[in-house]
Design a protein around this motif. Structure first.
Motif, mmCIF file in Angstrom:
data_model
loop_
_atom_site.group_PDB
_atom_site.id
_atom_site.type_symbol
_atom_site.label_atom_id
_atom_site.label_comp_id
_atom_site.label_asym_id
_atom_site.label_seq_id
_atom_site.Cartn_x
_atom_site.Cartn_y
_atom_site.Cartn_z
ATOM 1 N N ASP A 1 15.909 21.868 -16.402
ATOM 2 C CA ASP A 1 15.492 20.469 -16.375
ATOM 3 C C ASP A 1 16.498 19.616 -17.142
ATOM 4 N N VAL A 2 17.312 18.885 -16.390
ATOM 5 C CA VAL A 2 18.368 18.075 -16.997
ATOM 6 C C VAL A 2 18.308 16.671 -16.405
ATOM 7 N N ILE A 3 18.438 15.683 -17.265
ATOM 8 C CA ILE A 3 18.543 14.294 -16.837
ATOM 9 C C ILE A 3 20.020 13.925 -16.888
ATOM 10 N N ILE A 4 20.532 13.347 -15.807
ATOM 11 C CA ILE A 4 21.946 12.964 -15.715
ATOM 12 C C ILE A 4 22.030 11.444 -15.620
ATOM 13 N N GLU A 5 22.958 10.865 -16.382
ATOM 14 C CA GLU A 5 23.172 9.419 -16.360
ATOM 15 C C GLU A 5 24.660 9.148 -16.148
ATOM 16 N N PHE A 6 24.988 8.263 -15.218
ATOM 17 C CA PHE A 6 26.364 7.849 -14.954
ATOM 18 C C PHE A 6 26.528 6.397 -15.378
ATOM 19 N N ILE A 7 27.558 6.128 -16.193
ATOM 20 C CA ILE A 7 27.846 4.760 -16.611
ATOM 21 C C ILE A 7 29.341 4.515 -16.407
ATOM 22 N N THR A 8 29.676 3.503 -15.615
ATOM 23 C CA THR A 8 31.074 3.151 -15.407
ATOM 24 C C THR A 8 31.519 2.261 -16.553
ATOM 25 N N ILE A 9 32.618 2.673 -17.192
ATOM 26 C CA ILE A 9 33.172 1.922 -18.321
ATOM 27 C C ILE A 9 34.654 1.707 -18.017
ATOM 28 N N GLY A 10 34.988 0.527 -17.539
ATOM 29 C CA GLY A 10 36.380 0.249 -17.193
ATOM 30 C C GLY A 10 36.874 1.191 -16.105
ATOM 31 N N ASN A 11 37.939 1.939 -16.410
ATOM 32 C CA ASN A 11 38.528 2.863 -15.453
ATOM 33 C C ASN A 11 38.044 4.287 -15.669
ATOM 34 N N ALA A 12 36.848 4.464 -16.173
ATOM 35 C CA ALA A 12 36.302 5.797 -16.425
ATOM 36 C C ALA A 12 34.796 5.794 -16.155
ATOM 37 N N VAL A 13 34.260 7.000 -16.043
ATOM 38 C CA VAL A 13 32.817 7.164 -15.877
ATOM 39 C C VAL A 13 32.323 8.059 -16.998
ATOM 40 N N LYS A 14 31.346 7.572 -17.747
ATOM 41 C CA LYS A 14 30.711 8.385 -18.774
ATOM 42 C C LYS A 14 29.497 9.051 -18.135
ATOM 43 N N VAL A 15 29.442 10.379 -18.240
ATOM 44 C CA VAL A 15 28.328 11.132 -17.682
ATOM 45 C C VAL A 15 27.602 11.796 -18.850
#
Length: 74
Positions: free
Chosen positions: A7-21
């Motif tokens: 059971d894992v929750i995944i979040e993607f956030i675009t920050i400029g020229n990168a993606v924080k996962v």
């Protein structure tokens, strides 16, 4: 290597020229993050974050496991 958390929750956030996962284990509450290339597929980035979470959970388990030796455990 540790088994993959179920059971894992995944979040993607675009920050400029990168993606924080960010991957969060719903059982332990342990959270890890990676920063990846936005051109990479979401599945690739998700797999990498989950593998890192499994690694960190394994290290936590090893650190908290009794040493089996005699004496005082701190």
């Amino acid at each position: 290597m540790a088994s993959t958390p179920q059971d894992v929750i995944i979040e993607f956030i675009t920050i400029g020229n990168a993606v924080k996962v960010t991957a969060v284990c719903t059982v332990t509450g342990r959270e890890v993050s990676i920063v990846g290339d936005p051109k990479a597929s979401k599945k690739e980035l998700e797999n990498l974050a989950v593998r890192k979470l499994a690694y960190v959970l394994q290290k936590d388990a090893e650190k908290n496991a009794p040493s089996g030796g005699k004496g005082i455990l701190a």
